[in-house]
Design a protein around this motif. Structure first.
Motif, PDB file in Angstrom:
ATOM      1  N   LEU A 204      -7.188  12.619  -3.043  1.00  0.00           N
ATOM      2  CA  LEU A 204      -7.451  13.383  -4.273  1.00  0.00           C
ATOM      3  C   LEU A 204      -7.148  12.524  -5.513  1.00  0.00           C
ATOM      4  N   VAL A 205      -6.034  11.830  -5.464  1.00  0.00           N
ATOM      5  CA  VAL A 205      -5.651  11.006  -6.620  1.00  0.00           C
ATOM      6  C   VAL A 205      -6.628   9.830  -6.775  1.00  0.00           C
ATOM      7  N   ASP A 206      -7.171   9.343  -5.661  1.00  0.00           N
ATOM      8  CA  ASP A 206      -8.217   8.313  -5.724  1.00  0.00           C
ATOM      9  C   ASP A 206      -9.399   8.824  -6.554  1.00  0.00           C
ATOM     10  N   GLN A 207      -9.770  10.072  -6.350  1.00  0.00           N
ATOM     11  CA  GLN A 207     -10.891  10.657  -7.100  1.00  0.00           C
ATOM     12  C   GLN A 207     -10.557  10.743  -8.595  1.00  0.00           C
ATOM     13  N   MET A 208      -9.300  11.041  -8.893  1.00  0.00           N
ATOM     14  CA  MET A 208      -8.888  11.110 -10.306  1.00  0.00           C
ATOM     15  C   MET A 208      -8.990   9.731 -10.969  1.00  0.00           C
ATOM     16  N   PHE A 209      -8.552   8.695 -10.248  1.00  0.00           N
ATOM     17  CA  PHE A 209      -8.678   7.337 -10.800  1.00  0.00           C
ATOM     18  C   PHE A 209     -10.157   6.968 -10.973  1.00  0.00           C
ATOM     19  N   THR A 210     -10.991   7.417 -10.043  1.00  0.00           N
ATOM     20  CA  THR A 210     -12.426   7.126 -10.150  1.00  0.00           C
ATOM     21  C   THR A 210     -12.994   7.775 -11.413  1.00  0.00           C
TER      22      THR A 210
ATOM     23  N   ALA B 170       0.849  -1.200   0.000  1.00  0.00           N
ATOM     24  CA  ALA B 170       0.000   0.000   0.000  1.00  0.00           C
ATOM     25  C   ALA B 170       0.883   1.249   0.000  1.00  0.00           C
ATOM     26  N   CYS B 171       1.955   1.224   0.792  1.00  0.00           N
ATOM     27  CA  CYS B 171       2.895   2.364   0.814  1.00  0.00           C
ATOM     28  C   CYS B 171       3.491   2.579  -0.578  1.00  0.00           C
ATOM     29  N   ASN B 172       3.863   1.488  -1.215  1.00  0.00           N
ATOM     30  CA  ASN B 172       4.436   1.554  -2.565  1.00  0.00           C
ATOM     31  C   ASN B 172       3.461   2.208  -3.553  1.00  0.00           C
ATOM     32  N   GLN B 173       2.196   1.803  -3.445  1.00  0.00           N
ATOM     33  CA  GLN B 173       1.194   2.284  -4.402  1.00  0.00           C
ATOM     34  C   GLN B 173       0.859   3.766  -4.207  1.00  0.00           C
ATOM     35  N   ILE B 174       1.018   4.275  -2.963  1.00  0.00           N
ATOM     36  CA  ILE B 174       0.859   5.719  -2.740  1.00  0.00           C
ATOM     37  C   ILE B 174       1.900   6.451  -3.589  1.00  0.00           C
ATOM     38  N   VAL B 175       3.147   6.020  -3.460  1.00  0.00           N
ATOM     39  CA  VAL B 175       4.235   6.743  -4.130  1.00  0.00           C
ATOM     40  C   VAL B 175       4.072   6.658  -5.645  1.00  0.00           C
TER      41      VAL B 175
ATOM     42  N   GLU C 137      -8.413   3.004   9.145  1.00  0.00           N
ATOM     43  CA  GLU C 137      -8.330   2.095  10.284  1.00  0.00           C
ATOM     44  C   GLU C 137      -7.290   2.553  11.307  1.00  0.00           C
ATOM     45  N   PHE C 138      -6.166   3.106  10.799  1.00  0.00           N
ATOM     46  CA  PHE C 138      -5.090   3.483  11.716  1.00  0.00           C
ATOM     47  C   PHE C 138      -5.098   4.981  12.064  1.00  0.00           C
ATOM     48  N   GLY C 139      -6.128   5.713  11.595  1.00  0.00           N
ATOM     49  CA  GLY C 139      -6.213   7.135  11.934  1.00  0.00           C
ATOM     50  C   GLY C 139      -5.119   7.969  11.287  1.00  0.00           C
ATOM     51  N   VAL C 140      -4.827   7.645  10.016  1.00  0.00           N
ATOM     52  CA  VAL C 140      -3.788   8.386   9.281  1.00  0.00           C
ATOM     53  C   VAL C 140      -4.462   9.237   8.199  1.00  0.00           C
ATOM     54  N   ALA C 141      -4.058  10.506   8.091  1.00  0.00           N
ATOM     55  CA  ALA C 141      -4.620  11.388   7.062  1.00  0.00           C
ATOM     56  C   ALA C 141      -3.743  11.358   5.816  1.00  0.00           C
ATOM     57  N   LEU C 142      -4.351  11.041   4.678  1.00  0.00           N
ATOM     58  CA  LEU C 142      -3.596  10.987   3.417  1.00  0.00           C
ATOM     59  C   LEU C 142      -4.299  11.889   2.402  1.00  0.00           C
TER      60      LEU C 142
ATOM     61  N   LYS D  41      -8.412   0.342  -7.312  1.00  0.00           N
ATOM     62  CA  LYS D  41      -8.631  -0.644  -6.246  1.00  0.00           C
ATOM     63  C   LYS D  41      -7.597  -0.455  -5.137  1.00  0.00           C
ATOM     64  N   ASP D  42      -6.344  -0.241  -5.529  1.00  0.00           N
ATOM     65  CA  ASP D  42      -5.280  -0.059  -4.527  1.00  0.00           C
ATOM     66  C   ASP D  42      -5.472   1.237  -3.734  1.00  0.00           C
ATOM     67  N   MET D  43      -5.967   2.294  -4.392  1.00  0.00           N
ATOM     68  CA  MET D  43      -6.221   3.549  -3.654  1.00  0.00           C
ATOM     69  C   MET D  43      -7.280   3.293  -2.566  1.00  0.00           C
ATOM     70  N   GLY D  44      -8.257   2.447  -2.891  1.00  0.00           N
ATOM     71  CA  GLY D  44      -9.278   2.081  -1.901  1.00  0.00           C
ATOM     72  C   GLY D  44      -8.647   1.359  -0.705  1.00  0.00           C
ATOM     73  N   ILE D  45      -7.724   0.435  -1.006  1.00  0.00           N
ATOM     74  CA  ILE D  45      -7.038  -0.300   0.076  1.00  0.00           C
ATOM     75  C   ILE D  45      -6.239   0.680   0.944  1.00  0.00           C
ATOM     76  N   ILE D  46      -5.562   1.601   0.276  1.00  0.00           N
ATOM     77  CA  ILE D  46      -4.727   2.589   0.984  1.00  0.00           C
ATOM     78  C   ILE D  46      -5.598   3.437   1.923  1.00  0.00           C
ATOM     79  N   LEU D  47      -6.713   3.928   1.409  1.00  0.00           N
ATOM     80  CA  LEU D  47      -7.556   4.832   2.208  1.00  0.00           C
ATOM     81  C   LEU D  47      -8.264   4.077   3.336  1.00  0.00           C
ATOM     82  N   GLU D  48      -8.637   2.828   3.058  1.00  0.00           N
ATOM     83  CA  GLU D  48      -9.276   1.995   4.090  1.00  0.00           C
ATOM     84  C   GLU D  48      -8.280   1.722   5.230  1.00  0.00           C
ATOM     85  N   THR D  49      -7.035   1.416   4.856  1.00  0.00           N
ATOM     86  CA  THR D  49      -6.007   1.142   5.871  1.00  0.00           C
ATOM     87  C   THR D  49      -5.707   2.413   6.665  1.00  0.00           C
ATOM     88  N   ALA D  50      -5.646   3.552   5.950  1.00  0.00           N
ATOM     89  CA  ALA D  50      -5.371   4.833   6.616  1.00  0.00           C
ATOM     90  C   ALA D  50      -6.470   5.155   7.626  1.00  0.00           C
TER      91      ALA D  50
END
Ligand code: NAD
Length: 300
Positions: A264-270, A176-181, A254-259, A243-252
């Motif tokens: 924003l990039v998730d919305q672009m992929f959508t 997930a970290c890889n896919q953010i970058v 769960e752990f209370g992390v702001a990304l 799909k990976d952006m969804g995993i990233i945001l779901e994980t964030a």
């Protein structure tokens, strides 16, 4: 205990799975392969693999079974569903899920798998179709260290940078970290190309200059030229990166992390996927930036 060559099952023969099986064949394994659509199974059978008619059959005939499927729900269906891997659970069976799925779902599947007496590693990969073909994937694994050691000969046949990241689910977290970058770099490259081009500079010049300084990166090297030509043959499909952006945001969450920028990039992929472009390479994110600026770098 020294093991001989283990019997391998492989389920999911798409852009990644097919070349990964070819590298196992090269290393002397005879994988028993299964895929939902039959053509890929027949193709690999002609190259020396054996064919199964279900995930269950592939697992029955294996000591280690690998899955390389699109999404969390696909892995759940193949492992836990009818005619799935767990119906063939047997002593010593090790499941290695190399798909990119949610770490939360990974742990849920592993709980069921372990109840049936089977072992599980998560071992997602990066390096794309080119890395899969060359056998140079980065493999990031989570799970028991002994299971990781057991899987090492297989990982070495398919990858180059191989790392045990921690307990089960850790591989998916690192992926997930890889896919953010990767997503944010594609977006940054797209913005740079569209700005430079609409301001009157040849995109090839932008590519060459950026490649020589601090802005240099592998997206520019590998995808820059094809982005300029609007060649979006996948590669890695945009719908899978969404799909990976969804995993990233779901994980964030769960752990209370702001990304904020990932969101924003998730919305672009959508936008891209909703516009029917989900099967294009993820570098087609460029089309979103082009649409926002009403400028195509391909026609500049
Ligand atoms: P793909 O869509 O090309 O291939 C997936 C394959 O799984 C297809 O052949 C499909 O028929 C098969 N399949 C789906 N559901 C099935 C089922 N229920 N039973 C049997 N077979 C089934 O996808 P891909 O690009 O090979 O990616 C696979 C995974 O690897 C994804 O999780 C992706 O995010 C990840 N990944 C892809 C890349 C890349 O560059 N393509 C890089 C790193 C990681």
């Amino acid at each position: 205990m020294e093991r001989g060559k283990e019997n391998i099952g492989f389920i999911g023969l798409g852009i990644m799975g097919k070349p990964m099986v070819r590298n196992l064949l090269k290393a002397g394994y005879v994988p028993c392969v299964y895929n939902r659509s039959r053509a890929a199974v027949s193709e690999l059978e002609a190259e020396g693999a054996t064919a199964a008619n279900s995930s269950k059959e592939a697992a029955e005939r294996s000591d280690i079974v690998i899955t390389m499927l699109p999404d969390s729900s696909d892995v759940e269906a193949v492992v836990l569903g009818t005619n799935g891997i767990l119906e063939a659970a047997h002593e010593g069976l090790l499941l290695i899920d190399m798909s990119t799925i949610s770490p939360v779902v990974t742990k849920r599947i592993a709980a069921e798998v372990e109840k049936a007496g089977t072992r599980m590693l998560d071992a997602p990969v990066s390096g794309g179709d080119k890395g899969a073909i060359a056998g140079t994937l980065s493999i990031m694994a989570g799970g028991d260290a002994g299971d990781f050691e057991r899987a090492m000969p297989l990982f070495e046949a398919m990858g180059k940078t191989i790392r045990h990241c921690g307990p089960l689910g850790s591989g998916q977290v690192v992926k997930a970290c890889n896919q953010i970058v990767v997503a944010l770099v594609i977006e940054a490259v797209s913005e740079a190309m569209v700005l430079g081009s609409k301001a009157g500079v040849d995109p090839d010049v932008i590519l060459q200059v950026l490649s020589g300084g601090l802005a240099q990166n592998r997206v520019l090297d590998l995808r820059g030229p094809t982005m300029i030509e609007h060649d979006f043959t996948p590669g890695f499909k945009a719908r899978l990166h969404r799909k990976d952006m969804g995993i990233i945001l779901e994980t964030a969450r769960e752990f209370g992390v702001a990304l904020p920028v990932s969101a924003l990039v998730d919305q672009m992929f959508t936008h891209l996927v909703a516009g029917g472009k989900g099967d294009l390479d993820h570098s087609s994110l460029l089309l979103v930036i082009e649409a926002l600026s009403n400028h195509s770098i391909n026609e500049a």
